[in-house]
Write an enzyme that holds these catalytic residues in place. Structure first.
Site, PDB file in Angstrom:
ATOM      1  N   ASP A 158     -29.210 -35.430 -10.721  1.00 15.67           N
ATOM      2  CA  ASP A 158     -28.650 -35.810  -9.803  1.00 15.67           C
ATOM      3  C   ASP A 158     -29.339 -35.513  -8.336  1.00 15.67           C
ATOM      4  OD1 ASP A 158     -26.596 -36.818  -7.910  1.00 15.67           O
ATOM      5  OD2 ASP A 158     -25.518 -34.769  -7.963  1.00 15.67           O
ATOM      6  N   GLU A 405     -28.596 -27.256 -17.164  1.00 22.13           N
ATOM      7  CA  GLU A 405     -27.507 -28.092 -17.591  1.00 22.13           C
ATOM      8  C   GLU A 405     -27.816 -29.124 -18.758  1.00 22.13           C
ATOM      9  OE1 GLU A 405     -25.362 -30.303 -14.500  1.00 22.13           O
ATOM     10  OE2 GLU A 405     -24.446 -28.478 -13.728  1.00 22.13           O
ATOM     11  N   TYR A 461     -17.587 -26.240 -11.164  1.00 16.75           N
ATOM     12  CA  TYR A 461     -17.019 -26.948 -10.121  1.00 16.75           C
ATOM     13  C   TYR A 461     -15.468 -27.402 -10.122  1.00 16.75           C
ATOM     14  CZ  TYR A 461     -22.020 -28.087  -8.714  1.00 16.75           C
ATOM     15  OH  TYR A 461     -23.288 -27.815  -8.398  1.00 16.75           O
ATOM     16  N   GLU A 498     -24.188 -22.469  -9.667  1.00 16.02           N
ATOM     17  CA  GLU A 498     -23.829 -23.575  -8.862  1.00 16.02           C
ATOM     18  C   GLU A 498     -22.591 -23.487  -8.679  1.00 16.02           C
ATOM     19  OE1 GLU A 498     -25.134 -27.432  -9.885  1.00 16.02           O
ATOM     20  OE2 GLU A 498     -27.329 -26.904 -10.311  1.00 16.02           O
TER      21      GLU A 498
END
Length: 585
Positions: A158, A405, A461, A498
């Protein structure tokens, strides 16, 4: 002697199949070229979507002059700080060699191939990411009615695939007998060890001196390797980043010209105990960010002014650390972190190791075939060796991140990563902690790699990609998951690598809705309350330091907007909340 080859080079994008024809004329001046600044990413220099999104090969060229004085030095070396993602280098039409991996340095001895006077340097660059590269991507061919086939390169990550000669290029000289590498490790008690690798037969024994910051000699010794002690050594820390210098001199054979090099280092130790990361024997709570090396116009090209500004903002907000997400940062940045006392988790460019990801990191694709599909293992091993070799002496580096990730919940993940964790530890005499940063799909029940890690670094998230708008529910899910990992690995520190929410600068909402500055601040507050309730949490890295460019996608409006600062480094509301929070921790 060293010469910076930064500046304006000649540049041309190449069509498919054109590289082979161009390489046959590598010793001739480019035709129909454009001026291109080096270092920089080529993508944003000229207008045009086809230019910015070019997939495949490109060529850079410039000339440089070799003088008689330079030749008398003995040896001439050409060094690249980083070329994304593969480079094939020619000098005066002769092929010097290739390098794969866009974020680490490589060099060529050109003593025999360079000529007196003007020399023509030609570099062919390829920016394709696939299942053999780090980072990973996919090459897809699509058919549309009435149109020829279209081939596209879809990233598994990303962030925008900025490419080119993105770090400085140097030409330097050494004697025939030269210092090839220096390794130095200073400990808390003032003891230190060194290892010196030299090349060229017949050189004399290495002479070693340690200088303090004022230039006074506090130790002298000799030998290619050895140990010493500096009584009352001043420790390197975030509050007092005191640096010493190891000065190495290699006498030439029979009294001939010798080589000399000075390497900065600090006396400090990193350890893990009682679910805490320790700096010099004391727990340190990591406050900071995942951070891209990116800005306007230059893309990911080395920008000294922007680096200094970013570290100034880190200090202003009360951060003490960041992760080089998702690739090694430049050597200039590492030296600045040494000097300013910023702790760094140094990450390999191993992002997108998940065939279930598609462009911009959204889920899709094949969710089960990662470790049967990828062809990255050997390249990944080389990257870890190169990363540790480059950054081993930096006191700012407190840990290594082997990947971000990956599909760590899939069968085969442990078998893939166990050798990489081992080679990283073997190559680091300081034995700094090693980790793998995992994502939400890798749960306390399914993660295959938790036990391989010295500490757990989790990207979560809740409240954004799920439980969106419900921060109470998101906090409850987050806390339960952190407790699950602690039960599984009760002796390992846990930190968030994150967490964040896309935020449009200047968008305000009395009800704190999604994308507003109020929601981002409330998001930070909710996560902070969870961290404060769990004694084994050893740090918090917000995603992300500043807004950044990504591939085009309907969930990315002009890039990723999770920055606490805008892309031009203006603070959002949440910056003031974090500044107040981190000043208390």
């Amino acid at each position: 002697m060293a010469f910076d080859l930064s500046g304006i080079w000649e540049f041309k994008l190449l069509e498919p199949g054109q590289k082979e024809r161009e390489e046959q004329a590598a010793g001739k001046l480019l035709k129909n070229s454009l001026p291109m600044p080096v270092p920089s990413s080529y993508n944003d220099i000229y207008p045009g979507k086809k230019f910015a999104d070019h997939m495949g090969d490109m060529v850079y060229q410039r000339s440089f002059t070799v003088t008689e004085t330079m030749q008398r030095q003995g040896r001439l070396v050409l060094r690249f700080g980083g070329v994304t993602h593969t480079a094939s280098v020619y000098l005066n039409g002769a092929h010097l060699g290739c390098h794969k991996g866009g974020f680490l340095p490589f060099s060529f001895d050109i003593t025999e191939s360079a000529v007196m006077g003007e020399n023509l340097l030609t570099v062919y660059v390829n920016n394709v990411t696939d299942y053999s590269t780090l980072p990973c991507g996919r090459v897809v061919t699509e058919q549309f009615p009435g149109l020829p086939e279209q081939t596209r390169n879809l990233p598994n990550f990303d962030f925008f695939n900025y490419s080119g000669i993105m770090r400085p290029v140097w030409l330097y000289t050494t004697p025939r007998y030269y210092i090839e590498d220096i390794e130095v490790y200073g400990r808390m008690d003032g003891s230190f060890c060194w290892n010196i690798t030299s090349a060229g037969e017949g050189a004399g024994e290495a002479e070693v001196r340690v200088l303090d910051a004022e230039g006074a000699c506090v130790f002298s010794g000799s030998g290619a390797n050895g140990e010493g002690r500096v009584p009352g050594a001043r420790l390197w820390s975030t509050d007092d980043p005191y640096l010493y210098r190891l000065q190495v001199r290699l006498p030439g054979a029979d009294g001939g010209q010798g080589d000399e090099y000075t390497e900065s280092f600090g006396f400090r130790e990193i350890a893990i105990r009682d679910c805490r990361i320790l700096l010099n024997g004391k727990p340190v709570y990591l406050k900071g960010f995942g951070k891209h090396e990116e800005g306007i116009t230059r893309g990911r090209g080395t920008d000294i002014a922007l680096m200094v500004k970013d570290l100034g903002l880190l200090k202003w907000i009360g951060a003490n650390s960041f992760r080089t997400s998702h690739y090694p940062n430049s050597e200039e940045m590492m030296r600045l972190c040494d000097r300013l006392g910023i702790l760094v988790i140094d990450e390999a460019p191993a992002v997108g190791l998940n065939t279930g990801f598609t462009a911009t990191g959204l889920l899709g694709g094949n969710p089960k075939g990662t470790w049967e599909t990828l062809e990255t293992a050997e390249h990944h091993r080389t990257v870890m060796q190169e990363l540790v070799k480059r950054d081993k002496n930096h006191p700012c580096v407190i840990a290594w991140s082997v990947a971000n990730e990956p599909a760590s919940q899939e069968e085969g993940a442990r078998e893939y990563f166990a050798p990489l964790m081992e080679v990283t530890r073997q190559n680091d005499i300081q034995k700094r902690p090693v980790t793998i940063v995992t994502y939400e799909g890798s749960t306390p029940e399914t993660c295959q790699v938790a036990e391989l890690c010295d500490f757990l670094m989790l990207n979560r998230y809740r409240g954004w990609y799920d439980t969106e708008g419900n921060l109470e529910g998101a906090a409850a899910k987050l806390k339960a998951e952190l407790e699950g990992f602690h039960r599984r690995c009760p002796d390992k520190p846990v930190m968030l690598g994150e967490y964040g929410a896309d935020t449009i600068a200047g968008l305000h909402d009395v009800n704190g809705r999604l994308f507003s500055e109020e929601y981002q601040t409330a998001f930070m507050r909710a996560y902070g309350e969870v961290f404060d309730s769990l004694p084994y949490i050893t740090g918090e890295h917000v995603w992300v330091f500043a807004d950044f460019a990504t591939a085009e996608n309907i969930k990315r409006v002009d890039g990723n907007k999770k920055g606490i600062f805008t892309r031009d480094r203006r603070p959002k509301q949440a910056a003031y909340f974090l500044k107040e929070r981190w000043s208390r921790l």
